[in-house]
Scaffold this motif. Sequence first.
Motif, short mmCIF file in Angstrom:
data_model
loop_
_atom_site.label_atom_id
_atom_site.label_comp_id
_atom_site.label_asym_id
_atom_site.label_seq_id
_atom_site.Cartn_x
_atom_site.Cartn_y
_atom_site.Cartn_z
N GLU A 96 -39.69 51.23 -24.22
CA GLU A 96 -40.12 50.70 -22.91
C GLU A 96 -38.95 50.56 -21.94
O GLU A 96 -39.16 50.49 -20.73
N ALA A 97 -37.71 50.55 -22.47
CA ALA A 97 -36.54 50.51 -21.58
C ALA A 97 -36.11 51.90 -21.14
O ALA A 97 -35.24 52.06 -20.27
N ILE A 98 -36.71 52.93 -21.75
CA ILE A 98 -36.28 54.31 -21.50
C ILE A 98 -37.31 55.05 -20.64
O ILE A 98 -37.00 55.54 -19.55
N TYR A 99 -38.55 55.14 -21.13
CA TYR A 99 -39.58 55.88 -20.39
C TYR A 99 -40.02 55.10 -19.14
O TYR A 99 -39.98 53.88 -19.12
N ASN A 100 -40.43 55.86 -18.14
CA ASN A 100 -40.89 55.26 -16.87
C ASN A 100 -39.87 54.31 -16.27
O ASN A 100 -40.22 53.39 -15.55
N SER A 101 -38.63 54.49 -16.63
CA SER A 101 -37.61 53.55 -16.15
C SER A 101 -36.90 54.10 -14.92
O SER A 101 -37.04 55.26 -14.55
N GLN A 102 -36.14 53.22 -14.35
CA GLN A 102 -35.38 53.52 -13.15
C GLN A 102 -33.97 52.99 -13.41
O GLN A 102 -33.82 52.00 -14.11
N ARG A 103 -32.98 53.63 -12.81
CA ARG A 103 -31.63 53.09 -12.98
C ARG A 103 -31.43 51.90 -12.04
O ARG A 103 -32.17 51.75 -11.05
N PHE A 104 -30.45 51.06 -12.32
CA PHE A 104 -30.06 50.00 -11.38
C PHE A 104 -29.43 50.66 -10.16
O PHE A 104 -28.71 51.64 -10.27
N GLN A 105 -29.68 50.10 -9.00
CA GLN A 105 -29.17 50.72 -7.78
C GLN A 105 -27.67 50.48 -7.60
O GLN A 105 -26.95 51.30 -7.07
N ASN A 106 -27.19 49.30 -8.09
CA ASN A 106 -25.78 48.97 -7.85
C ASN A 106 -24.87 49.24 -9.03
O ASN A 106 -23.84 49.90 -8.89
N ASN A 107 -25.23 48.71 -10.18
CA ASN A 107 -24.38 48.88 -11.35
C ASN A 107 -25.22 49.40 -12.51
O ASN A 107 -26.18 48.75 -12.90
N PHE A 108 -24.84 50.55 -13.03
CA PHE A 108 -25.62 51.04 -14.18
C PHE A 108 -25.08 50.49 -15.49
O PHE A 108 -25.71 50.62 -16.53
N LYS A 109 -23.88 49.87 -15.43
CA LYS A 109 -23.30 49.37 -16.67
C LYS A 109 -22.47 48.12 -16.43
O LYS A 109 -22.09 47.80 -15.29
N GLN A 110 -22.17 47.45 -17.53
CA GLN A 110 -21.23 46.34 -17.50
C GLN A 110 -20.26 46.61 -18.65
O GLN A 110 -20.65 46.62 -19.82
N GLY A 111 -19.02 46.88 -18.30
CA GLY A 111 -18.06 47.31 -19.32
C GLY A 111 -18.53 48.60 -19.96
O GLY A 111 -19.31 49.35 -19.36
N GLU A 112 -18.07 48.85 -21.17
CA GLU A 112 -18.46 50.10 -21.83
C GLU A 112 -19.63 49.92 -22.79
O GLU A 112 -20.20 50.88 -23.26
#
Length: 477
Positions: A376-392
């Motif tokens: 559910e976190a993968i399909y039909n998902s959208q990326r964050f507009q500002n930060n796609f990650k926090q650290g590695e």
Amino acid sequence: MKRRKRITTSLLLLSILLMTLSCKNQDKSQELQDAVVKVDYLNESEADFDKRMAWWRDARFGMFIHWGPYAVPAGTHKGEKIKGIGEWIMERGKIPIAEYENYARAFNPVDFNADAWAKLMKDAGMKYVVITSKHHDGFALWDSKVSSYDMVDFTPYGKDILKQLSEACRTYGIKFGTYHSIMDWHHPMAQGDTYTGNRDITEEDKIEFEAYLEQYLKPQVKELITAYDTDILWFDGEWVKEFTHDQGKALYQYVRELKPDIIINNRVDKGRQGMQGMNKEDADYAGDFGTPEQEILEQASSLDWESCMTMNDTWGFKSYDHNWKSTSTLVHNLIDIVSKGGNYLLNVGPTAEGLIPEPSVTRLTEMGSWLAVNGEAIYNSQRFQNNFKQGESIRFTKTKGTNTLYAITLEKPESVLTIKHMVPEPNSSIQLLGHPGDLEWDYNETSGLSIHLPEDLLSGWNDTTYAWTFKITGKEI
Ligand code: H79
């Protein structure tokens, strides 16, 4: 993958009007009809583009299949191990056409089971497939009407692979796509700068190549659409010198006219920047998505893109390539790609007998188990507009058009997991997917969101966990 222009239909209406006025002496209704079907697919509106790309954007994870006569030598020609990717053995091993044809004559995949392949895709959590209808060696995996160099006419097996696989995929709800090489080492009219040795091309080469496009490549592509209703056309080998930007645009337009809602990669044209795969910006290139090869974009992108990657170091089967990536790496690649707004096209190279190598099956099944819980976190998902990650070790996604957010940890977290870049809704609950119950949390502006993880939960992290997904209601900041 290019940014779409907003166009109105007024241009189209104007051209219909002009056509009607200018052909008083001709059959007006026929002219009108021609004008109406002549849609300019190279200038699609953003809304039409979004609608056409919707299923593909939601799908996220697909299977690439490289399969052809190169599976027969499987990396070894005349007792010599040929360096490089397996499906390039004809070129790397300098094998003459007539000699290479013997591998096609020996291609007899009696163990091929379309249903088993489609079921594996389904179990792996894959939503689409792209199979080599024709790779650079020119061999067709289906019963082509314009060629006898194909699975039905040239091999002892004699059955149509694309027919069987497309039908099985439809049964399992998997979208069916085809990879088609523009470069062709077998066709006499397509060999200018490629198989014969990267020489400078002549005017004659260009004329012959144009004829090859019109008389062979386009008819074959048409068969892929009319006989198997292919959902994706994934071109490659577009770098040959004979192939031009104008031919690329015309090919795009041609394919869309045959099937308006088909999706076509950017290798239909000449815009690709090397293996990074996204288009140059010096011209308007045709194609719906960028194609990084064996790499993942460094940053998120608002354009559509798909990373194609191998599980070992070859696309086509090589008997002695055992350099398999771990399931953990493959799951992390999928998460990394999705957090940056892309799709993952993960390759398998079946054997000449028709089997997907066991190490691939194992990894795909393990990925499927992870996706069954975390999908559910993968399909039909959208990326964050500002930060796609926090650290590695933390990636973010969210369910399209909702306030459901996901923080995915690629490593085992500490007992307090601190997450930035989001504000949870007051009094909402936070869960770890696959684990019953709600987690304790608190939030303040300076330190962000703190999720408290009890020891018995943390001790459950093991080698087959790969990543944990935390489900949060709130908004990204
Ligand atoms: O089908 C698989 C490979 O056989 C095929 N693409 C994947 C999906 C492939 N063909 N060639 N390569 C991979 C490597 C070739 C790279 C190059 Fe180029 C071609 C170097 C120069 C011409 C691509 C175009 C990179 C730079 C320009």
